[in-house]
Design a protein around this motif. Structure first.
Motif, PDB file in Angstrom:
ATOM      1  N   TRP A   1       7.027   1.615 -20.121  1.00  0.00           N
ATOM      2  CA  TRP A   1       6.944   0.594 -21.159  1.00  0.00           C
ATOM      3  C   TRP A   1       5.979  -0.524 -20.810  1.00  0.00           C
ATOM      4  CZ3 TRP A   1      12.359  -0.466 -23.730  1.00  0.00           C
ATOM      5  CH2 TRP A   1      12.755   0.689 -24.427  1.00  0.00           C
ATOM      6  N   ARG A   2       5.773  -0.771 -19.519  1.00  0.00           N
ATOM      7  CA  ARG A   2       4.802  -1.788 -19.116  1.00  0.00           C
ATOM      8  C   ARG A   2       3.427  -1.455 -19.693  1.00  0.00           C
ATOM      9  NH1 ARG A   2       5.520  -1.294 -14.129  1.00  0.00           N
ATOM     10  NH2 ARG A   2       7.105  -2.925 -13.903  1.00  0.00           N
ATOM     11  N   ALA A   3       3.034  -0.201 -19.559  1.00  0.00           N
ATOM     12  CA  ALA A   3       1.738   0.225 -20.091  1.00  0.00           C
ATOM     13  C   ALA A   3       1.713   0.158 -21.616  1.00  0.00           C
ATOM     14  CB  ALA A   3       1.429   1.651 -19.615  1.00  0.00           C
ATOM     15  N   VAL A   4       2.830   0.534 -22.244  1.00  0.00           N
ATOM     16  CA  VAL A   4       2.902   0.493 -23.712  1.00  0.00           C
ATOM     17  C   VAL A   4       2.759  -0.934 -24.216  1.00  0.00           C
ATOM     18  CG1 VAL A   4       4.427   0.857 -25.676  1.00  0.00           C
ATOM     19  CG2 VAL A   4       4.264   2.607 -23.899  1.00  0.00           C
ATOM     20  N   LEU A   5       3.453  -1.864 -23.573  1.00  0.00           N
ATOM     21  CA  LEU A   5       3.403  -3.259 -24.017  1.00  0.00           C
ATOM     22  C   LEU A   5       2.017  -3.866 -23.843  1.00  0.00           C
ATOM     23  CD1 LEU A   5       6.856  -4.606 -22.885  1.00  0.00           C
ATOM     24  CD2 LEU A   5       5.904  -4.764 -25.175  1.00  0.00           C
ATOM     25  N   ARG A   6       1.369  -3.548 -22.727  1.00  0.00           N
ATOM     26  CA  ARG A   6      -0.002  -4.028 -22.539  1.00  0.00           C
ATOM     27  C   ARG A   6      -0.897  -3.542 -23.674  1.00  0.00           C
ATOM     28  NH1 ARG A   6      -0.395  -2.057 -16.314  1.00  0.00           N
ATOM     29  NH2 ARG A   6       0.528  -3.866 -15.256  1.00  0.00           N
ATOM     30  N   ALA A   7      -0.769  -2.260 -24.004  1.00  0.00           N
ATOM     31  CA  ALA A   7      -1.595  -1.676 -25.070  1.00  0.00           C
ATOM     32  C   ALA A   7      -1.261  -2.299 -26.420  1.00  0.00           C
ATOM     33  CB  ALA A   7      -1.396  -0.163 -25.110  1.00  0.00           C
ATOM     34  N   ARG A   8       0.019  -2.568 -26.670  1.00  0.00           N
ATOM     35  CA  ARG A   8       0.414  -3.180 -27.935  1.00  0.00           C
ATOM     36  C   ARG A   8      -0.167  -4.580 -28.078  1.00  0.00           C
ATOM     37  NH1 ARG A   8       6.017  -2.381 -31.006  1.00  0.00           N
ATOM     38  NH2 ARG A   8       5.848  -0.157 -31.433  1.00  0.00           N
ATOM     39  N   LEU A   9      -0.128  -5.348 -27.012  1.00  0.00           N
ATOM     40  CA  LEU A   9      -0.678  -6.695 -27.063  1.00  0.00           C
ATOM     41  C   LEU A   9      -2.179  -6.647 -27.336  1.00  0.00           C
ATOM     42  CD1 LEU A   9      -0.386  -9.734 -26.755  1.00  0.00           C
ATOM     43  CD2 LEU A   9      -0.581  -9.454 -24.272  1.00  0.00           C
ATOM     44  N   GLU A  10      -2.890  -5.747 -26.666  1.00  0.00           N
ATOM     45  CA  GLU A  10      -4.328  -5.609 -26.892  1.00  0.00           C
ATOM     46  C   GLU A  10      -4.616  -5.187 -28.336  1.00  0.00           C
ATOM     47  OE1 GLU A  10      -5.740  -2.877 -23.986  1.00  0.00           O
ATOM     48  OE2 GLU A  10      -5.325  -4.210 -22.278  1.00  0.00           O
ATOM     49  N   MET A  11      -3.829  -4.230 -28.852  1.00  0.00           N
ATOM     50  CA  MET A  11      -4.029  -3.758 -30.221  1.00  0.00           C
ATOM     51  C   MET A  11      -3.764  -4.876 -31.227  1.00  0.00           C
ATOM     52  SD  MET A  11      -2.085  -0.631 -32.201  1.00  0.00           S
ATOM     53  CE  MET A  11      -0.504  -1.487 -32.162  1.00  0.00           C
ATOM     54  N   PHE A  12      -2.678  -5.638 -31.007  1.00  0.00           N
ATOM     55  CA  PHE A  12      -2.338  -6.726 -31.909  1.00  0.00           C
ATOM     56  C   PHE A  12      -3.455  -7.762 -31.935  1.00  0.00           C
ATOM     57  CE2 PHE A  12      -0.205 -10.822 -32.785  1.00  0.00           C
ATOM     58  CZ  PHE A  12       0.348 -10.524 -34.021  1.00  0.00           C
ATOM     59  N   ARG A  13      -3.981  -8.102 -30.774  1.00  0.00           N
ATOM     60  CA  ARG A  13      -5.055  -9.091 -30.723  1.00  0.00           C
ATOM     61  C   ARG A  13      -6.342  -8.560 -31.325  1.00  0.00           C
ATOM     62  NH1 ARG A  13      -3.625 -11.764 -24.752  1.00  0.00           N
ATOM     63  NH2 ARG A  13      -2.026 -13.184 -25.584  1.00  0.00           N
TER      64      ARG A  13
ATOM     65  N   HIS B   1       8.374   1.656 -32.579  1.00  0.00           N
ATOM     66  CA  HIS B   1       9.149   1.761 -31.347  1.00  0.00           C
ATOM     67  C   HIS B   1       8.170   2.082 -30.238  1.00  0.00           C
ATOM     68  CE1 HIS B   1       8.660   6.126 -31.494  1.00  0.00           C
ATOM     69  NE2 HIS B   1       8.861   6.012 -32.789  1.00  0.00           N
ATOM     70  N   TYR B   2       8.658   2.153 -29.008  1.00  0.00           N
ATOM     71  CA  TYR B   2       7.776   2.361 -27.866  1.00  0.00           C
ATOM     72  C   TYR B   2       7.649   3.849 -27.540  1.00  0.00           C
ATOM     73  CZ  TYR B   2       8.650  -2.589 -27.432  1.00  0.00           C
ATOM     74  OH  TYR B   2       8.772  -3.921 -27.702  1.00  0.00           O
ATOM     75  N   GLY B   3       6.405   4.266 -27.301  1.00  0.00           N
ATOM     76  CA  GLY B   3       6.183   5.631 -26.834  1.00  0.00           C
ATOM     77  C   GLY B   3       5.751   6.609 -27.896  1.00  0.00           C
TER      78      GLY B   3
END
Length: 275
Positions: free
Chosen positions: A219-231, A45-47
């Motif tokens: 959540w904008r910051a969380v999603l950016r971090a998630r995308l970077e982590m996934f990649r 989940h986020y956060g």
């Protein structure tokens, strides 16, 4: 409902992935596995833990509180609440694989006496009325077509004065029909609400003292971090799931980030009391 089950059957965060990540960290170390050992891997989940703790505070969760975690996934938040706030948690989950995974991970860290896993539909809870002091959920209601039904059920199982606290995706006016269709096809996101329509649904379900917070910036910051982590985990993910699945989820994360950056999609945190 079948599309939601299929989405989580294929989800890259799974019991197997949690166990593999734990094994990499612990290496050959033996001994007891604690709830804290899992928390870096089991919070889908986020956060992170701070988000769970915020919902717990809003819902008044403390020692002895009877908590229902709706759409509990792999049970990370349920285990966190049980271990850190000494409460009793029922983790309700529809997906059979994730419900079984929750039970196994919970037993692995010795919390089966505080967390009970129940498989069921959140719109028709297999639970007695007025049984819980608090009900929590994180980014799950977006998958439920009949949001009024799940809120009525949450109200039914709460004691008078019991607290509901949850987070969910919320639509902004600029979100188009084509983007809504794509969200539904890609991740079983249905009947996305706004902050205001969620307030109205909560009131119609019998809740009062309703609060609604806009989490778009967070959540904008969380999603950016998630995308970077996934990649950053591309090689490992391709080895585990294959190139096609990696590409599918990379496109999904990028689509999400694009929508929230464009102000078309946001997040909301809600709390209310059962009247």
């Amino acid at each position: 409902m079948s599309d939601v089950i299929e989405f989580y059957d294929r989800h890259p965060i799974s019991e197997a992935q949690v166990r593999a990540a734990l094994a990499r960290r612990r290496g050959r170390a033996g001994g007891v596995v604690t709830p804290d050992d899992l928390f870096d891997f089991d919070q889908d989940h986020y956060g992170g833990l701070a988000a769970v703790d915020t919902l717990a505070r809003l819902a008044g969760v403390g020692p002895g509180t009877r908590v229902l975690d709706l759409c509990a996934g792999l049970g990370g938040p349920a285990r966190f609440l049980a271990s850190r706030r000494s409460c009793q948690v029922v983790a309700l989950e529809l997906n059979a694989g994730r419900a079984a995974g929750t039970a196994r991970l919970t037993a692995m860290v010795g919390l089966q006496h505080r967390v009970r896993v129940v498989r069921g539909d959140a719109t028709r809870l297999p639970l007695a009325g007025a049984r819980f002091d608090a009900c929590l959920s994180q980014e799950a209601f977006l998958h439920i077509e009949d949001k009024a039904a799940v809120l009525r059920e949450a109200h039914r199982v709460l004691t008078p004065g019991g607290r509901l606290a949850f987070t969910d995706w919320v639509a902004r006016p600029a979100l188009g029909d084509g983007e809504r269709r794509r969200l539904r096809e890609w991740m079983a996101a249905t009947t996305l609400q706004t902050l205001d329509t969620y307030r109205a649904l909560l009131g119609a379900a019998g809740f009062g003292g309703i609060t609604a917070e806009d989490l778009a910036d967070e959540w904008r910051a969380v999603l950016r971090a998630r995308l970077e982590m996934f990649r950053a985990m591309r090689e490992e993910t391709v080895a585990r799931l294959g190139q096609a699945r990696y590409t599918e989820y990379d496109q999904l994360y990028a689509f999400f980030v694009g929508l929230i950056e464009a102000g078309k999609l946001g997040g909301g945190r809600f709390s209310a009391s059962a009247l």
